[in-house]
Design an enzyme around this catalytic site. Structure first.
Site, PDB file in Angstrom:
ATOM      1  N   ARG A 159      -7.758  10.230 -12.782  1.00  0.00           N
ATOM      2  CA  ARG A 159      -8.263   9.057 -12.400  1.00  0.00           C
ATOM      3  C   ARG A 159      -9.890   9.254 -11.835  1.00  0.00           C
ATOM      4  NH1 ARG A 159      -6.614   4.164  -8.221  1.00  0.00           N
ATOM      5  NH2 ARG A 159      -5.609   3.746 -10.054  1.00  0.00           N
ATOM      6  N   HIS A 179      -7.990   0.625 -18.005  1.00  0.00           N
ATOM      7  CA  HIS A 179      -6.770   1.002 -16.944  1.00  0.00           C
ATOM      8  C   HIS A 179      -5.607   1.072 -17.713  1.00  0.00           C
ATOM      9  CE1 HIS A 179      -4.895   2.157 -13.493  1.00  0.00           C
ATOM     10  NE2 HIS A 179      -5.039   0.961 -12.602  1.00  0.00           N
ATOM     11  N   ARG A 202       4.906  -0.314 -12.839  1.00  0.00           N
ATOM     12  CA  ARG A 202       4.069   0.870 -13.114  1.00  0.00           C
ATOM     13  C   ARG A 202       4.832   1.930 -13.296  1.00  0.00           C
ATOM     14  NH1 ARG A 202      -1.250   0.829 -11.576  1.00  0.00           N
ATOM     15  NH2 ARG A 202      -1.123   2.907 -12.800  1.00  0.00           N
ATOM     16  N   CYS A 226      -3.129  -6.755 -10.107  1.00  0.00           N
ATOM     17  CA  CYS A 226      -2.693  -5.403 -10.324  1.00  0.00           C
ATOM     18  C   CYS A 226      -2.477  -4.756  -8.907  1.00  0.00           C
ATOM     19  CB  CYS A 226      -3.802  -4.578 -11.168  1.00  0.00           C
ATOM     20  SG  CYS A 226      -5.308  -4.727 -10.620  1.00  0.00           S
ATOM     21  N   ASP A 231      -7.742  -9.823 -10.759  1.00  0.00           N
ATOM     22  CA  ASP A 231      -8.187  -8.561 -10.015  1.00  0.00           C
ATOM     23  C   ASP A 231      -9.279  -8.625  -9.176  1.00  0.00           C
ATOM     24  OD1 ASP A 231      -8.303  -5.891  -9.678  1.00  0.00           O
ATOM     25  OD2 ASP A 231      -9.233  -5.431 -11.460  1.00  0.00           O
ATOM     26  N   GLN A 248      -1.927   0.624 -16.212  1.00  0.00           N
ATOM     27  CA  GLN A 248      -1.849  -0.818 -15.590  1.00  0.00           C
ATOM     28  C   GLN A 248      -1.315  -1.778 -16.666  1.00  0.00           C
ATOM     29  OE1 GLN A 248      -1.977  -1.744 -12.317  1.00  0.00           O
ATOM     30  NE2 GLN A 248      -1.001  -3.541 -13.117  1.00  0.00           N
TER      31      GLN A 248
HETATM   32  N1   CP Z   1      -3.184  -0.798  -9.456  1.00  0.00           N
HETATM   33  C1   CP Z   1      -3.547   0.392  -9.157  1.00  0.00           C
HETATM   34  O1   CP Z   1      -3.954   1.155  -9.720  1.00  0.00           O
HETATM   35  O2   CP Z   1      -3.451   0.501  -7.783  1.00  0.00           O
HETATM   36  P1   CP Z   1      -3.865   1.843  -6.983  1.00  0.00           P
HETATM   37  O3   CP Z   1      -5.351   2.025  -6.848  1.00  0.00           O
HETATM   38  O4   CP Z   1      -3.160   1.845  -5.637  1.00  0.00           O
HETATM   39  O5   CP Z   1      -3.285   3.273  -7.948  1.00  0.00           O
HETATM   40  N1  NVA Z   2     -10.774  -2.972 -11.009  1.00  0.00           N
HETATM   41  C1  NVA Z   2     -10.228  -2.217  -9.882  1.00  0.00           C
HETATM   42  C2  NVA Z   2      -8.834  -1.906 -10.159  1.00  0.00           C
HETATM   43  C3  NVA Z   2      -8.104  -1.071  -9.030  1.00  0.00           C
HETATM   44  C4  NVA Z   2      -6.687  -0.767  -9.547  1.00  0.00           C
HETATM   45  C5  NVA Z   2     -10.876  -0.929  -9.525  1.00  0.00           C
HETATM   46  O1  NVA Z   2     -11.280  -0.235 -10.801  1.00  0.00           O
HETATM   47  O2  NVA Z   2     -11.376  -0.831  -8.617  1.00  0.00           O
END
Ligand code: CP
Ligand code: NVA
Length: 311
Positions: free
Chosen positions: A103, A130, A294, A266, A225, A133
């Protein structure tokens, strides 16, 4: 030697692969995981530059359920924090582990991490995509819809990483997705174009609008989101004024969707910003199944990328 496949964006898989992966995940959810421990002896490294609840824990649990091992590394725990290049990190880690789940802030760092390495790299969220997701999202659509090809999915809010990957997954599978964003917050046009081309091949539909009511009308799924993603706190005031009040998913907006419509997010949520508590925790919400999915889709993804691969 088997070719290394990375999963940096949804389009790294074919529509047939996503469909098979979702079916595998649904089967494991319903019937449990195989006793054969197909990832026994495999090591998966999780490198995270930003916080996570779902992605981190679901990957660790998925690897364990398939008999493999995983370990978590914060960006600052590695020499990356002292300036070692992402490229060298990827090449070295690839000598130790069978897959890297990462990430990052910048999508380019994932591209660098995957270049010339020996281990598949999986995008656990970047500024642009993502894709893990999105696998859980389409699984949730298949789980809750008897006629997925006929369903209308509405995404309302920021044209961010989650939105981009969702559009691409729907397009690959021939689903119908309507996206409502303020004009300044649309997903990147090159990513939308890729999705539109895929939808032409799959007989899906990708429609972009700036009108949330039009997107939600008669929808089977309504998805949102956060308006302010991780790393965007400085833009917070500006973004909130662009999205509120029209892009909030509340009871009034939900009432335009089909009565049987499901609410998706999400997570994590910012209550009373992109969604009100009565929708998030109401009878139409499927957010916890979506979160559970997930784990099942990530297990199926690692099985696809690693299953049967010998070191
Ligand atoms: N939806 C998602 O990616 O959640 P987290 O940031 O908790 O991993
Ligand atoms: N769009 C959000 C998703 C978090 C799971 C972010 O990037 O923070």
């Amino acid at each position: 030697m088997r070719k290394i496949r990375h999963y940096l964006e949804v389009m790294d898989l074919t529509g047939a692969e996503v469909k098979a992966l979702v079916n595998q995940a649904l089967a494991w959810k319903r019937r449990g995981y195989p006793r054969s421990r197909p990832l026994a002896g495999k090591q998966v490294a999780l490198i995270f530059q930003k916080p996570s609840t779902r992605t981190r824990v679901s990957f660790q649990s998925a690897v364990s359920r398939l008999g493999g091992d995983s370990f978590y590394l914060g960006w600052g725990d590695l020499q990356l924090g002292r300036g070692e290049t992402v490229e060298d990190t990827g090449r070295v880690m690839g000598r130790y582990v069978d897959a890297i789940v990462a990430r990052v802030f910048s999508h380019q760092d994932l591209v660098a991490l995957s270049g010339n390495g020996r281990a598949p790299v999986v995008n656990a969220l970047s500024d642009r995509h993502h894709p893990c997701q999105a696998l859980a999202d389409v699984m949730t659509v298949f789980e809750f819809s008897k006629t997925p090809a006929k369903t209308k999915i509405a995404f309302v809010g920021d044209g961010n990483n989650v939105c981009t990957s969702l559009i691409q997954a729907c397009a690959l599978l021939g689903l119908k997705i309507w996206v409502a964003n303020p004009a300044d917050y649309r997903p990147p046009s090159d990513e939308v174009e890729k999705a539109v081309r895929a939808a032409e091949r799959s007989k899906g539909e990708v429609v972009l609008t700036d009108n949330p009511r039009e997107a939600v009308r008669d929808a089977d799924f309504v998805y949102t989101d956060v308006f302010v993603s991780m790393g965007q706190d400085e833009e917070r005031a500006k973004k909130l004024s662009a999205f509120l009040p029209n892009f909030q998913v509340n009871k009034k907006l939900m009432s335009l969707a089909k009565p049987s419509a499901k609410f998706m997010h999400c997570m994590p949520m910012r209550l009373n910003e992109e969604v009100t508590p009565e929708v998030a925790y109401g009878p139409q919400s499927v957010i916890y199944d979506q979160a559970e999915n997930r784990m099942h889709t990530e297990a199926a993804l690692l099985y696809l990328l690693l299953g049967g691969r010998r070191r």
